[in-house]
Every structure is written in structure tokens, then in C-alpha cells.
Motif scaffolding. Sequence first.
Motif, mmCIF file in Angstrom:
data_model
loop_
_atom_site.group_PDB
_atom_site.id
_atom_site.type_symbol
_atom_site.label_atom_id
_atom_site.label_comp_id
_atom_site.label_asym_id
_atom_site.label_seq_id
_atom_site.Cartn_x
_atom_site.Cartn_y
_atom_site.Cartn_z
ATOM 1 N N ALA A 1 -11.205 -76.268 -16.169
ATOM 2 C CA ALA A 1 -12.621 -76.135 -16.527
ATOM 3 C C ALA A 1 -12.897 -74.734 -17.051
ATOM 4 C CB ALA A 1 -13.500 -76.437 -15.324
ATOM 5 N N ILE A 2 -12.268 -73.735 -16.444
ATOM 6 C CA ILE A 2 -12.512 -72.354 -16.873
ATOM 7 C C ILE A 2 -11.946 -72.116 -18.271
ATOM 8 C CG2 ILE A 2 -11.729 -69.982 -16.425
ATOM 9 C CD1 ILE A 2 -12.484 -70.523 -13.520
ATOM 10 N N ILE A 3 -10.832 -72.755 -18.576
ATOM 11 C CA ILE A 3 -10.287 -72.614 -19.934
ATOM 12 C C ILE A 3 -11.275 -73.186 -20.948
ATOM 13 C CG2 ILE A 3 -8.459 -73.335 -21.509
ATOM 14 C CD1 ILE A 3 -6.565 -73.273 -19.139
ATOM 15 N N ILE A 4 -11.811 -74.369 -20.666
ATOM 16 C CA ILE A 4 -12.772 -74.989 -21.591
ATOM 17 C C ILE A 4 -14.000 -74.100 -21.743
ATOM 18 C CG2 ILE A 4 -14.304 -76.972 -21.921
ATOM 19 C CD1 ILE A 4 -12.234 -78.654 -20.443
ATOM 20 N N LEU A 5 -14.494 -73.628 -20.610
ATOM 21 C CA LEU A 5 -15.702 -72.802 -20.622
ATOM 22 C C LEU A 5 -15.469 -71.491 -21.374
ATOM 23 C CD1 LEU A 5 -18.575 -72.438 -19.607
ATOM 24 C CD2 LEU A 5 -17.676 -71.556 -17.483
ATOM 25 N N THR B 1 -13.228 -70.756 -23.664
ATOM 26 C CA THR B 1 -13.047 -70.960 -25.100
ATOM 27 C C THR B 1 -14.405 -71.038 -25.769
ATOM 28 O OG1 THR B 1 -11.181 -72.323 -24.443
ATOM 29 C CG2 THR B 1 -11.738 -72.310 -26.765
ATOM 30 N N GLY B 2 -15.302 -71.841 -25.185
ATOM 31 C CA GLY B 2 -16.639 -71.988 -25.754
ATOM 32 C C GLY B 2 -17.415 -70.695 -25.699
ATOM 33 N N ALA B 3 -17.339 -70.010 -24.563
ATOM 34 C CA ALA B 3 -18.114 -68.778 -24.387
ATOM 35 C C ALA B 3 -17.668 -67.730 -25.396
ATOM 36 C CB ALA B 3 -17.947 -68.256 -22.968
#
Lengths: 426, 369
Positions: free
Chosen positions: A147-151, A153-155
Amino acid sequence: MTIIEDNAATPAGSLGEAGSAPRGARLDPRLAVFFAIVGLALLSLTRVITGANDITSGGTVGATITLAVPIGLAALGGLWSERSGVVNIGLEGMMILGTFFGADFAYFSHSPWMGVVGGVVGGAIGGLLHAVATVTFGVDQIVSGVAIIILSTGAARYLAGVFFSGQQGGGPTQSPHVPTFASLKVPGADTFFGKIERHHWFVISDLAGLLRGITTSLTPFAILMLLLFPATWFVLWRTAFGLRLRSCGENPDEAESLGVAVYRMKYIAVIVSGALAGLAGAFLVDNAGIFREGQTGGRGFIGLAAMIFGNWRPGGLAAGASLFGYTDALQSRQGSTSVHALLLLGAILLALLAAYQVWRRHLVPAVALLVAAALVFVWYKVTHDIPLEFVPATPYIITLVVLAFAAQRLRPPAADGLPWRKGQGS
Amino acid sequence: MKDRLNRLGLNVLAAVVAAIFAVAITSIILLIRGDSPSFVISQMWDYGTQRSTELTILDGASVYYLSAVAVAIGFRMNLFNIGVDGQYRLAACLAGAFAGSVALPTGLRQAATILVAMAAGAAWAGIVALLKVFRGVSEVVSTIMLNFIATSLIAYLMRKSIFGNQHGTDTTTKAIPKSGQVGGLNLIPNSGGKVYGLILLSVAVGVAFHVIVNYTRFGFDLRAAGRSATAAQASGVNVRKMTALTLLMSGAVAGLVGMPILLGSSYSFSAATFQSGLGFTGIAIALLGRNHPIGIAFAALLWSFLDNSQTILDLNGIPKEIIQITEGVVVLSVVVAYELVRRFALAQQQRLVGRALSPTTPVAEGAPA
């Protein structure tokens, strides 16, 4: 609230052993030096036989350092986190945050040093998030990492769009040029060692290549980062704080019973872990002089692999990171022929291992190793190069092979990856 | 039954709370930059409910769904297949090369292509299974490594001497002729297009997943091994075999992920079209949908809606990347919310059991919980 009886029968011995890896995993420093010299000699021998001069050239050594540092930092981040019992697959994400914040701080403050600070800040934010999710809320650690990787990347993408759009050459996918550190060149070293290198003497030229690489490509940032390895070793293995932190990764129940603030330790470890990964990101930005989307290129994952490869020890993971950085460096230096030359080295190493097993009277593995050595040698002999496409895959293949043969001998922290809640020791 | 409904209600509530939290965080970020959250939401809603967007949303969801199911199969047995990315790309590459060059009668050709994809995905996951079962290598690590190796392998396979054909700046496999494609479905009238025909494959996979996991012995063993490997082993489940089979199944479904695109729109494989990242999206969607076939369907639709309706934002001067933050926050907060629900349910159960077993306080039969 039901009080679940603590399993008082557990011997306290496991805590005491927290630091000591199984026999043989820890390398005597003298032996390490010996191996390094033998390794250099073998590499040199391979170079002389194959004529693949780039495998020990100063350029390759310099590139290896530059490429190995971020991998090593990510691995070091993984080490901090996992030694406290929290698996951190989100390193990649924290590294991404490090690239953005590193570039952002460096660009707007006009100082590369602020880039270092930015890397720490960005990564630590990611680490804090991971700590909140896994330590406080007890979420599955791998799930939280993903989840942190997805977040992240977006951030990073959003923030880059907000901060870099409108700046010269900047936008959502890349930053303008940022100030970087100049490399500290030892005067005259480049020409002096270069001259020796061009003679292609056995061992001597290789040593010159090594020294040329070191004397020409280090930046203050790189030196600072290299110091973090012994520093981590010292903090985690030679201080009371380190013992407490590691005890949380081995047996948090017992650590708690001895008065260790397990949550606090885990929080510190995971935040430091994120900060280290963030530094790795900032280091990438400093090298490229620019922030680019996808700049981390999976190095967080390679760092994780390097850490496992290094058996959750600082020295081991540094060796793993060097190896991965080295194969990465070879890519742009006659990758096909260089990696092909390494096949010969692999065959020699396997043969030496076979000889060692014969000496130890372990005949079955000796024969197996000898057959493997012969196969690799035949592979070396009948082909002329390795398809360039496979060169980048070398570290991953090496990791898989090492894991396949050594997974049982690796020793992760005993409570690594297990969610733990205060007051619910079982 | 009442307990199950209660549980379901709590889970739905958790998902809703997480979604509201994500919207709140997104709104705060938007407000910091001076954008209006309500404007963003109305823009996305208007654009996302246009017929042509609905079309792309369904297309996207059909792909996401397969990816998420592939992940969920592993999750049901506590196996973390991060390798969907590599499995699906390799499978699409091989299936694309197969479909482009092997002439078979229509129908048979499509079926064979899909089988090739499943076999390729399963084979790539099979390496993970071998390493896990025989060498004790964690699937998390090996799948990550194999994703990178797949990238190299695909680059190699796309050489001109093997599968590659130059098309402008792109290298693709040989184009699949009309007789090997799968036509679209006219699900949304007047939308000016058709939905991937293989959306039916996604539905079929979802149904099969539900039936196999919940109504077969295999599924029972799988769930048992997922709950407790040692207990399952003690009751006669061959956990190693189950591990291998689960990974193979997960890999086979991962192999399908690229099929709607390959046979429904791109008609050839290229590394640019079949990018990595879908596997990670699959993980997020599986988590969001609680590894449940219907939950995943809703999650896939939501994700696809977010992904496709965000494009309008750029036209209004709002960085569309904000939506990726929303997605990340949704995943992170939803797993936290599910964990809290799990704890709450556990505590409630303990209280009930404690009350029932307590010798001093007599429990009235059928007392309200």
C-alpha cells in the motif's frame, strides 16, 4: 479483558542469542581480508584469460560504488526494520519519496546538503506511515508495504506536478536540474593509476583500477553514506539500544517482560529504515542531477534482496549490494562480454568450492559442485557473449540461486514479519 | 447466520469508512493547493458516467478483476503472489506470439491462445512453487526477483530474430488476424464502442473461483491450510502439494490478465502496451475486495472508475495524479479498517464465550448479544 497466560516456560536463552548468528555466518575480519585478496586475484586471472578488461577497470569500480550505495542503503533500511521484527517491503516507496523530497529540497534551497535532508525527511514520512499501520494497527506488514508503494508513487507524482511544473524543465515526471555534490578527486590519481591500468598487468593493474575508481568517483554524500554501514553495525550490535531493538525482532514478548518499550523500538527502527531508504533516493537524485519518475527502478526491492543475501547482517548486505552494483555497472561496460567473462570466474569459484568440500570429506556435494563447475565452464566455452537483455537480470538470478541453495542456512530474526500486540504475549 | 450478516455489515462499514477517510485526505490535499474538492468530485462523476467512459471503465475492470483474482487465490492460502506482474506479461508475450503465428480454425485458435497464456503464467509461477516447496524460499522474495527476470526474458524474446516485428518505433509480435481475435460486446448502447468480449472470461473466472474455494474439497483444504498450515497438515492435508497447486492456479489466472487486451484491442504483444504495475493494482484490489469474488468485482469497478475518470482533471488544471494518492490512501486505510473490525469481532466473540462459560453469572437463553 481476558488475561492470556504468558508462556513462562520459554527459556530466556533465545534473547541472549539475539545477536549471535549461527556458526559460520559471521566472518572473521582477517578471513574477510583474505577472501577479498583471493577474490581480486581470481578476478584478475579471469581478466587476463578472457581479455575482458572492463571487469576491473577504474570506470567499472567507480560505477559500482555509485550504483551499490543506493542498493546498500535500501538494504540497510531493510536491516533496521527487520531486526526489530517488521518486514519492510515498502522500501521502494520510501525511496521514491526520498527522490522527490531530495530533489525538492535541493532545488529550492540551492544546496545539495538540503537534498540529503530532504531524502531523510521524505523516507522517514514513509517509514512513519508503515510504523503506524504495522505497529499500532497490526496490519499485515507486506500488505502495508505494498500500500505504501502505491501511495508513494502517487504522492511523488502529484507533488512533482505541483512543485516542479512551471519551473524550467520541470513537470510531473521530472524536476529541473538540481544542485549536486562534486566528486572529490585526489589530484593526479586519475592519470597515475590510469597509466598502470593500461599495462594490464596481473593483479597490479586491477588494484590500480580499484584505486582509480575509489579516488575519482567519491562524493561527500557517498562517503557519508558509506560511513552509515559501520555506524549501523556499531549501533545495532554494540550498544544497549541496539540489543533492545534486536530483541524486539527476536522475541518481543520476552523483550517486553524485561522492560523494553517494544512499540517505541519498532517505531524508531521503521522510521530509521524509511530515512535510510529515503537517503538512497536522494543519492540517486544527486547522481542524476535531476528527479525523474521511476528513477528508483526497483532498487528498493534489490536492496531487500541484498539484505537477505547478506543474511540480515551489515557486512553481508554490503557484500550483496556491492555484487549487485557491480553487475549493474558492467551493463554499460561491454556488458555482454564482461558478464560472459564472469561465467569463467563462476566456474573457477565452483571448482574451488568443490575442492573445499573434498578437503572436508563431503564427497556428494563435492561431485555436485564439480559437475556444476563443468557445466558453467562448457557454457562459457561454447558461447561468446551473454545476451545483453539478460545482463540486468544477473543480480536477480544470482539471488534466486543463492536462495535456492542457502535458504536453510539463512537466519532471519525469529519474530520477523509477525504482528505483535502489547500485553498479549502467547 | 445473524453472526455472518453482522460480520458482513461490519466489513462493508469498514470499507465505507476507509473510502470516506480517503476522500477526506484527498480533499485536504486539494484544498491546500486551492482546488475545490466538490468541483473535482462532480467533474469526475460527470465524466465517469458518460457512456464512452463507462465503456473504458468496464474494459479496465475486466482486466483488473483477473489480476486481483490471481492475487486473491494466493491470499486465501496465505501466499503472497507479488509475481502477477511478471506472470501476466510473460504469458501475454508468449500467447501473443502463438496467436500471431499458429493458424488454427476460429474458436480453436482463441481457446488455444488462452490455454497457452494460462500455461505460461502457471509455468512462471511454477518456479516460485518449486523454490518454495523444495527449497523453502519465501514466495515474496522469489516473485519479486522473477518479475525482474521476466522483464529481461521478454526483452530477449522480443528480439527480431525471435518474436519481434518493427512497427514504427514499437516492437510487437506478429499481429493476430481477425479469425484469432475476440469481438466486443455491445453492453452499453450508443456508446460508440464495444466492451471487451473477454469480460465474460473475467466473470467465468470469478464464478469458478467462488465455486472452487467454497464448494470443493480442494477449496476447503486451501482455506484450511491458509488458516493454519500445521493444523491442516495434522488433519491430513498435504500442505506442500496445496502450496504448489495454489501457486500454479494463481499463475494460470495471472496468465489470463493480458488476454482481454491482447485478443480484444491490441491484437499483438508489445512491452509498451503490457506494462508492469497491473500486478500491484491487482494486490490493491484484492485487498479492497477482501479476496471475495463479489467484493473484488466492486473494487475493480471502483478502481477502474478512478483511473478512467481522472483524465478529465488535467483539462481543468488539476493534477490528475491526486487520484493515485486517493487510491493509495484507500488501500492503506481499508486494511487498517479491516484489521480493526477483525479485532472488534474477536473481542466480541471472546466476551460472548466468556459470558457463556462463566459459572457465576447465569446466562439467559437467547439473551441479546
